[in-house]
Design a protein around this motif. Structure first.
Motif, PDB file in Angstrom:
ATOM      1  N   ALA A  75     -31.684  -0.320  22.829  1.00 50.51           N
ATOM      2  CA  ALA A  75     -31.539  -1.735  22.489  1.00 50.51           C
ATOM      3  C   ALA A  75     -30.563  -1.889  21.325  1.00 50.51           C
ATOM      4  N   GLY A  76     -29.706  -2.880  21.420  1.00 47.59           N
ATOM      5  CA  GLY A  76     -28.691  -3.101  20.390  1.00 47.59           C
ATOM      6  C   GLY A  76     -27.484  -2.220  20.553  1.00 47.59           C
ATOM      7  N   ASN A  77     -27.273  -1.729  21.792  1.00 46.88           N
ATOM      8  CA  ASN A  77     -26.118  -0.885  22.121  1.00 46.88           C
ATOM      9  C   ASN A  77     -26.061   0.405  21.314  1.00 46.88           C
ATOM     10  N   MET A  78     -27.239   0.910  20.964  1.00 47.36           N
ATOM     11  CA  MET A  78     -27.318   2.208  20.289  1.00 47.36           C
ATOM     12  C   MET A  78     -27.569   3.292  21.328  1.00 47.36           C
ATOM     13  N   PRO A  79     -27.176   4.544  21.058  1.00 47.49           N
ATOM     14  CA  PRO A  79     -27.522   5.641  21.981  1.00 47.49           C
ATOM     15  C   PRO A  79     -29.038   5.733  22.124  1.00 47.49           C
ATOM     16  N   GLY A  80     -29.508   5.752  23.366  1.00 44.98           N
ATOM     17  CA  GLY A  80     -30.951   5.743  23.589  1.00 44.98           C
ATOM     18  C   GLY A  80     -31.578   7.111  23.681  1.00 44.98           C
ATOM     19  N   THR A  81     -30.789   8.124  23.981  1.00 42.68           N
ATOM     20  CA  THR A  81     -31.333   9.459  24.186  1.00 42.68           C
ATOM     21  C   THR A  81     -31.504  10.188  22.865  1.00 42.68           C
ATOM     22  N   ALA A  82     -32.712  10.720  22.653  1.00 46.48           N
ATOM     23  CA  ALA A  82     -32.991  11.572  21.496  1.00 46.48           C
ATOM     24  C   ALA A  82     -33.461  12.909  22.038  1.00 46.48           C
ATOM     25  N   GLN A  83     -32.558  13.875  22.079  1.00 49.93           N
ATOM     26  CA  GLN A  83     -32.842  15.142  22.761  1.00 49.93           C
ATOM     27  C   GLN A  83     -33.458  16.156  21.815  1.00 49.93           C
ATOM     28  N   TRP A  84     -34.344  16.972  22.383  1.00 45.42           N
ATOM     29  CA  TRP A  84     -34.940  18.085  21.631  1.00 45.42           C
ATOM     30  C   TRP A  84     -35.017  19.277  22.557  1.00 45.42           C
ATOM     31  N   LEU A  85     -34.630  20.454  22.053  1.00 49.01           N
ATOM     32  CA  LEU A  85     -34.652  21.687  22.828  1.00 49.01           C
ATOM     33  C   LEU A  85     -35.533  22.704  22.127  1.00 49.01           C
ATOM     34  N   GLY A  86     -36.310  23.429  22.899  1.00 48.40           N
ATOM     35  CA  GLY A  86     -37.165  24.442  22.303  1.00 48.40           C
ATOM     36  C   GLY A  86     -37.817  25.313  23.358  1.00 48.40           C
ATOM     37  N   LYS A  87     -38.802  26.075  22.926  1.00 46.64           N
ATOM     38  CA  LYS A  87     -39.493  27.008  23.801  1.00 46.64           C
ATOM     39  C   LYS A  87     -40.988  26.747  23.740  1.00 46.64           C
ATOM     40  N   ALA A  88     -41.637  26.772  24.894  1.00 44.70           N
ATOM     41  CA  ALA A  88     -43.091  26.692  24.955  1.00 44.70           C
ATOM     42  C   ALA A  88     -43.644  28.081  24.645  1.00 44.70           C
ATOM     43  N   VAL A  89     -44.239  28.237  23.474  1.00 44.24           N
ATOM     44  CA  VAL A  89     -44.703  29.552  23.025  1.00 44.24           C
ATOM     45  C   VAL A  89     -46.110  29.840  23.528  1.00 44.24           C
ATOM     46  N   SER A  90     -47.001  28.870  23.375  1.00 46.30           N
ATOM     47  CA  SER A  90     -48.385  29.065  23.773  1.00 46.30           C
ATOM     48  C   SER A  90     -49.002  27.713  24.128  1.00 46.30           C
ATOM     49  N   PRO A  91     -49.717  27.649  25.264  1.00 48.46           N
ATOM     50  CA  PRO A  91     -49.905  28.668  26.288  1.00 48.46           C
ATOM     51  C   PRO A  91     -48.575  29.038  26.959  1.00 48.46           C
ATOM     52  N   ALA A  92     -48.518  30.208  27.533  1.00 49.18           N
ATOM     53  CA  ALA A  92     -47.283  30.689  28.144  1.00 49.18           C
ATOM     54  C   ALA A  92     -46.912  29.831  29.339  1.00 49.18           C
ATOM     55  N   ALA A  93     -45.659  29.368  29.371  1.00 45.20           N
ATOM     56  CA  ALA A  93     -45.127  28.646  30.529  1.00 45.20           C
ATOM     57  C   ALA A  93     -44.481  29.682  31.442  1.00 45.20           C
ATOM     58  N   ARG A  94     -45.182  30.069  32.489  1.00 45.58           N
ATOM     59  CA  ARG A  94     -44.728  31.190  33.325  1.00 45.58           C
ATOM     60  C   ARG A  94     -43.707  30.766  34.370  1.00 45.58           C
ATOM     61  N   SER A  95     -43.528  29.475  34.577  1.00 48.38           N
ATOM     62  CA  SER A  95     -42.635  29.000  35.631  1.00 48.38           C
ATOM     63  C   SER A  95     -41.960  27.718  35.187  1.00 48.38           C
ATOM     64  N   SER A  96     -40.928  27.309  35.933  1.00 47.15           N
ATOM     65  CA  SER A  96     -40.267  26.034  35.644  1.00 47.15           C
ATOM     66  C   SER A  96     -41.222  24.868  35.827  1.00 47.15           C
ATOM     67  N   ALA A  97     -42.134  24.982  36.797  1.00 44.40           N
ATOM     68  CA  ALA A  97     -43.144  23.934  36.970  1.00 44.40           C
ATOM     69  C   ALA A  97     -44.034  23.842  35.734  1.00 44.40           C
ATOM     70  N   ASP A  98     -44.400  24.989  35.161  1.00 46.15           N
ATOM     71  CA  ASP A  98     -45.161  24.977  33.907  1.00 46.15           C
ATOM     72  C   ASP A  98     -44.351  24.337  32.792  1.00 46.15           C
ATOM     73  N   CYS A  99     -43.062  24.647  32.724  1.00 49.71           N
ATOM     74  CA  CYS A  99     -42.202  24.054  31.694  1.00 49.71           C
ATOM     75  C   CYS A  99     -42.153  22.529  31.836  1.00 49.71           C
ATOM     76  N   GLU A 100     -42.113  22.049  33.076  1.00 52.52           N
ATOM     77  CA  GLU A 100     -42.111  20.599  33.298  1.00 52.52           C
ATOM     78  C   GLU A 100     -43.399  19.975  32.769  1.00 52.52           C
ATOM     79  N   ASN A 101     -44.537  20.614  33.058  1.00 50.49           N
ATOM     80  CA  ASN A 101     -45.805  20.067  32.586  1.00 50.49           C
ATOM     81  C   ASN A 101     -45.919  20.139  31.069  1.00 50.49           C
ATOM     82  N   ALA A 102     -45.387  21.222  30.481  1.00 51.47           N
ATOM     83  CA  ALA A 102     -45.374  21.313  29.025  1.00 51.47           C
ATOM     84  C   ALA A 102     -44.491  20.224  28.433  1.00 51.47           C
ATOM     85  N   ALA A 103     -43.348  19.954  29.080  1.00 57.04           N
ATOM     86  CA  ALA A 103     -42.457  18.895  28.602  1.00 57.04           C
ATOM     87  C   ALA A 103     -43.135  17.528  28.708  1.00 57.04           C
ATOM     88  N   LEU A 104     -43.917  17.306  29.760  1.00 52.79           N
ATOM     89  CA  LEU A 104     -44.675  16.054  29.877  1.00 52.79           C
ATOM     90  C   LEU A 104     -45.652  15.911  28.714  1.00 52.79           C
TER      91      LEU A 104
END
Length: 772
Positions: A549-578
Motif C-alpha cells: 500500500a502506498g506504492n511501497m515494495p510489498g515483499t519482505a523476504q527472509w532466507l534460512g534453514k529449518a534446524v529442528s525439527p528436521a525438514a527431511r523433504s521439500s514438502a516438510d520445508c513448505e510446511n515449516a515455511a507455513l
C-alpha cells in the motif's frame, strides 16, 4: 528461601539457609527445555557446617513450601578468599548445582531409534527408561502433541535430546524432586494487566528484534529427488555396471543403516531394544540364542516387540538368522504390524504352522499367506529374510507447531502413500555359502502404512531357537531383471555368502557375483532415487499486498534453514515455511523482553504471559526465569522473566539464518503448500527395443493435461522448448530411441493456467544398443 544440602556423609539433608552470604544470594536460573542451575555463596567459617561435597543433593524451597529447585553439586565448590579474622584467613565457598537430570546426563548415550507420528510424551518416557528408568518417575509426562519424526542425537545428552523433543511438540519439560514431567507450552497462563494493577509498567521491557517477513525461503536436509529407472543390457560376461547418479541413502547417523540387531547372547532381554510380553515364561535363552518354548495358544499374547517403530521407506532387509523350529510350532516370525499385534494386522512376516505332520513357514502379507511354503527340516538351521522396497524413502512427514494469536497450531504431519515390493527368501545354512537363496515370494502391494511395529516373535506355540535378529536400512536401490522371454524377477542385493545376486556400493556401482552374471538378452533395471537439498519458498499474498500500500515494495523476504525439527523433504520445508509465515507477518512479530516481579506465583519457562497494556493483549512464552533471594523477612523473591514469541526465538520451529550453501533457491514463491501433482511413482519402461522405449506412466493423465518428457530435469513448462522431447495426453506412450545412452525425465501436468506439475521427475536412463 530455604536450602538444604545432603553431602552424602550420613548426616542427611542439612539446613544451610543461615550460611548464605548476604552478597552472594541464592540464585536459580531456569531455561526452557534445558537443565536449571542454582548457585550462591556460603559463609561457613563460624559454623560447624561441612564444605558442600561434589554430588551433594541440593533442595531449595520457598518459605511457603514450594519446591523451587532440586539437583546436585556438579563441581567442587570454589574457595573464595574473604579476608582475615582473629583466627586467620577466612574463606567462603561458591557452589553451583545442576537440576536432577544431571544424573541422566552423566550416563552414556543409548542407541535409540526414531519415533514416527507418536506422542511426544511417549517418546520422552522411552528416552528416560532407556537411560535409567529407575532414577525418576515419569507419571507427570503428558502425552502431548505428536511428533512427525524424531531421532535422538547419539552424541547428545539426555537433557539435550529431551529438550529437542519437547520443543518439537511445543512443550516444556522439567525434572524436579525425582520426577520427570512435560506439559504443552502455555498450559499455565499468567495474566498481567495494567487495568487491574497486576502489570507493573516500569518493570516491563519489550523490544522488536526482527522485521516482519512475508516471503520465506527455507532449506532442510538432503532429500530423495528423481525416481530413476536405469536399464543395462546383459551380455553374459559384464559383471559391473555403474549408475549415472549416486543413489539416495538416508542421513548418515549412528543407526541409519543398522536399525536393530540382537544376537541374544546376553542371557537377558535388552529392555532398551525390546518390549517383552510373556505371561507364561515361554521366551528365554540357551546356547543357540533366543529359546522358543511354546506359548499360551493365543495370537498376540506371547511377543517380542521392538520398542522403536520402523519407517517403511526405501529398501529394508529383515533377517532371522540361525533359526530352528521344531514340530508343533505355530506363530509368526519377523512380523511387521500396523495396529495391535495380531495376525490380521500383520503387513509382512513368516507364518509358521503345521501341515500333515510337517512344520511349514509361509510368506504372510496383509494377514494372508502368499507364495510358496517352505518345509522346515528337523535339525536344519535356516536364515529367513524379508526384503521390502518402497520408492518413497521418507514415508512420515514432519510436524511443525507455532503459536498463532495465543493458540498453538499444527503444520504438516501425515504420511506418504506408496506401493511396496516384497521378497521373501530362505537359506538352509547346511548348504554351500554360494548356493542361491530360495525365493518363496516375489511380489508387490499397492499401498502400505508409513510405519509399523516390528515383532521378532509372535508365539502362539513356537518351539525352537533363533540365533540372531537384524533389521537394516540399505538405501534406495532395488534391482530387477527381465529375461528375453519377458520373465521378470528381483535380483537380491547383499553380501557374498548370503545367497544374493549382487552388491550395490554407496557410489552406485552394481557388481554381480560369480554365477549370477546377467545373460545375453537380459535387461537389468536398477530402481533408485537421486538426491538434492530440500528447499521451499512460500509467501503470504495478503501480507505482500498490505505492505505494498502506498506504492511501497510489498515483499519482505527472509532466507534460512529449518534446524529442528528436521525438514527431511521439500514438502516438510513448505510446511515449516507455513509455520514461520503464521508468526512472521505481523508488524510486531518478533517481540522479546523482560518482566520483573516480586513474589509472584511461581513461573516456569514454557508458561505463557498474557500481557494486557493499553487495552491490547500480547501472549508470549517465558523462555528464561531467574529467581533471586532477597535475604529478607518476610520472604522476598525477585523473578526476572525473559520472554519472547516464536519469531523472536523459535520453539516449535528452530531456525538458522544460514541457508544451506548447496540449496537451489526457487525463483518464485508459492502462495500455498503442496500445490503440485502426484509424482509418477509407478512409471516404468514396458519394453525397450532398438528403436523405441514404450512407457507406462502408471496413472491416467489429468483432464486437459498429460505427461511431459524432457532431456534435462527442472525446466518444465508450456513455453519452454529447449530439451523438450514430447508431450503425451495418454498414459501409455513411446519415446523414439536416439542413442545407446539416453536420459529422459517425465512429469505429469494438468490443464490449469499455468499448468501444475509433479514435484519430482520420473527419470528413464538407458544404456542399450540402438537399432538401425
Amino acid at each position: 528461601m530455604k536450602i538444604t544440602i545432603d553431602n552424602l556423609d550420613g548426616a542427611g539433608a542439612v539446613d544451610y539457609s543461615n550460611a548464605v552470604a548476604a552478597d552472594g544470594a541464592l540464585k536459580i536460573e531456569r531455561t526452557l527445555n534445558a537443565p536449571s542451575v542454582c548457585g550462591g555463596m556460603l559463609d561457613i567459617s563460624a559454623s560447624t557446617l561441612a564444605v558442600p561435597a561434589r554430588r551433594g543433593r541440593v533442595v531449595v524451597t520457598s518459605d511457603a513450601g514450594t519446591v523451587l529447585f532440586t539437583g546436585y553439586v556438579a563441581t567442587e565448590p570454589e574457595r573464595v578468599y574473604a579476608g582475615v579474622a582473629t583466627t586467620g584467613a577466612v574463606y567462603r565457598y561458591a557452589f553451583s548445582a545442576v537440576s536432577d537430570e544431571w544424573l541422566l546426563d552423566k550416563q552414556s548415550a543409548v542407541l535409540s531409534g526414531a519415533g514416527y507420528a507418536q506422542p511426544g510424551g511417549t517418546l520422552l518416557t522411552t528416552l528416560t527408561n532407556r537411560v535409567d528408568g529407575a532414577l525418576f518417575t515419569t507419571t507427570g509426562v503428558q502425552s502431548g502433541r505428536n511428533v512427525g519424526v524424531f531421532e535422538p542425537a547419539q552424541a547428545a545428552t539426555w537433557s539435550e535430546n529431551a529438550g529437542s523433543l519437547a520443543s518439537a511438540t511445543y512443550a516444556a519439560y522439567r525434572v524436579v524432586n525425582g520426577a520427570v514431567s512435560m506439559q504443552p507450552a502455555g498450559a499455565v497462563t499468567h495474566a498481567l494487566s495494567d487495568g487491574d494493577g497486576t502489570l507493573q509498567i516500569a518493570a516491563l521491557k519489550t523490544t522488536s528484534v526482527k522485521e516482519l517477513a512475508n516471503d520465506v525461503t527455507l532449506s532442510g536436509e538432503m532429500e530423495p529427488a528423481a525416481y530413476i529407472s536405469e536399464t543395462f543390457a546383459g551380455d553374459g560376461t559384464t559383471t559391473v555396471f555403474q549408475l549415472s547418479q549416486t543413489p539416495f541413502r538416508p542421513k548418515k547417523t549412528a543407526n541409519s543403516s543398522n536399525l536393530l540387531t540382537d544376537s541374544f547372547n546376553e542371557g537377558a532381554f535388552n529392555t532398551r531394544v525390546w518390549q517383552v510380553t510373556d505371561p507364561g515364561a515361554h521366551l528365554g535363552f540357551g546356547a543357540a540364542g533366543l529359546s522358543l518354548m511354546g506359548g499360551n495358544g493365543f495370537d498376540g499374547q506371547t511377543t517380542l516387540t521392538a520398542i522403536d517403530a520402523v519407517e517403511l521407506g526405501g529398501t529394508l532387509v529383515i533377517e532371522a538368522g540361525s533359526l530352528q523350529l521344531t514340530a508343533g510350532s505355530t506363530g509368526i516370525v519377523c512380523g511387521l504390524y500396523s495396529g495391535t499385534v495380531e495376525s490380521a494386522n500383520c503387513f509382512a512376516g513368516y507364518n509358521v504352522r503345521q501341515s500333515g505332520g510337517a512344520t511349514l513357514t509361509v510368506p504372510f502379507v496383509n494377514g494372508a499367506e502368499v507364495g510358496t511354503p517352505l518345509t522346515l527340516l528337523s535339525g536344519h538351521t535356516y536364515t529367513l529374510r524379508i526384503r521390502l522396497h518402497c520408492v518413497e524413502a521418507q514415508r512420515v512427514m514432519q510436524s511443525f507447531y507455532a503459536m498463532v494469536d495465543g493458540v498453538v497450531q499444527s503444520f504438516g504431519g501425515g504420511s506418504v502413500a506408496a506401493p511396496m515390493s516384497i521378497v521373501f527368501e530362505a537359506q538352509d545354512l547346511g548348504a554351500a555359502s554360494n548356493t542361491p537363496a530360495t525365493i518363496l515370494y516375489d511380489g508387490a502391494v499397492a499401498s502400505s502404512a508409513g510405519s509399523c511395529s516390528f515383532v521378532a516373535v509372535n508365539s502362539v506355540q513356537l518351539f525352537g531357537s533363533m540365533g540372531y535378529c537384524r533389521l537394516t536400512q540399505t538405501g534406495s536401490a532395488w534391482v530387477v531383471s527381465t529375461l528375453a522371454n519377458g520373465t521378470k524377477f528381483t535380483r537380491l542385493i547383499g553380501k557374498a555368502g548370503e545367497g544374493v545376486d549382487c552388491t550395490v556400493s554407496a557410489t552406485g556401482k552394481v557388481t554381480f557375483l560369480a554365477g549370477r552374471v546377467p545373460v545375453t538378452g537380459e535387461l537389468v533395471t536398477v530402481l533408485y532415487r537421486g538426491e538434492q537439498r530440500a528447499v521451499a519458498r512460500l509467501e503470504n499474498a495478503a501480507s505482500v499486498a498490505a505492505e505494498a500500500a502506498g506504492n511501497m515494495p510489498g515483499t519482505a523476504q527472509w532466507l534460512g534453514k529449518a534446524v529442528s525439527p528436521a525438514a527431511r523433504s521439500s514438502a516438510d520445508c513448505e510446511n515449516a515455511a507455513l509455520a514461520v509465515l503464521s508468526f512472521s507477518t505481523s508488524r510486531a512479530a518478533a517481540v522479546s523482553g523482560t518482566y520483573i516481579a516480586v513474589n509472584p506465583a511461581d513461573v516456569w519457562p514454557g508458561d505463557v504471559l498474557a500481557i494486557t497494556s493499553g487495552g491490547t493483549t500480547m501472549s508470549v512464552i517465558a523462555r528464561r526465569v531467574e529467581i533471586v533471594d532477597g535475604a529478607a523477612w518476610p520472604e522476598v523473591m525477585t523473578y526476572r522473566i525473559a520472554f519472547a514469541n516464536d519469531w523472536a526465538e523459535g520453539l516449535g520451529v528452530k531456525l538458522s539464518e544460514a541457508i544451506a550453501a548447496d540449496a537451489f533457491l526457487p525463483q518464485t514463491a508459492l502462495t500455498a503448500a503442496g500445490n503440485v501433482l502426484q509424482n509418477l511413482q509407478q512409471l516404468q519402461v514396458v519394453s525397450a527395443t532398438g528403436t523405441a522405449l514404450q512407457i507406462d506412466a502408471g496413472v491416467a493423465a489429468p483432464a486437459g493435461g498429460g505427461f511431459e518428457v524432457r532431456r534435462r530435469d527442472w525446466d518444465f513448462g508450456p513455453s519452454v522448448d529447449q530439451d523438450l522431447v514430447l508431450r503425451s495426453p495418454v498414459r501409455n506412450f513411446s519415446i523414439p530411441r536416439e542413442a545407446q545412452i539416453e536420459r529422459y525425465y517425465v512429469r505429469m501436468y494438468d490443464g490449469s493456467t499455468p499448468p501444475v506439475y509433479s514435484r519430482f521427475s520420473s527419470a528413464v536412463f538407458t544404456d542399450l544398443p540402438v537399432g538401425s
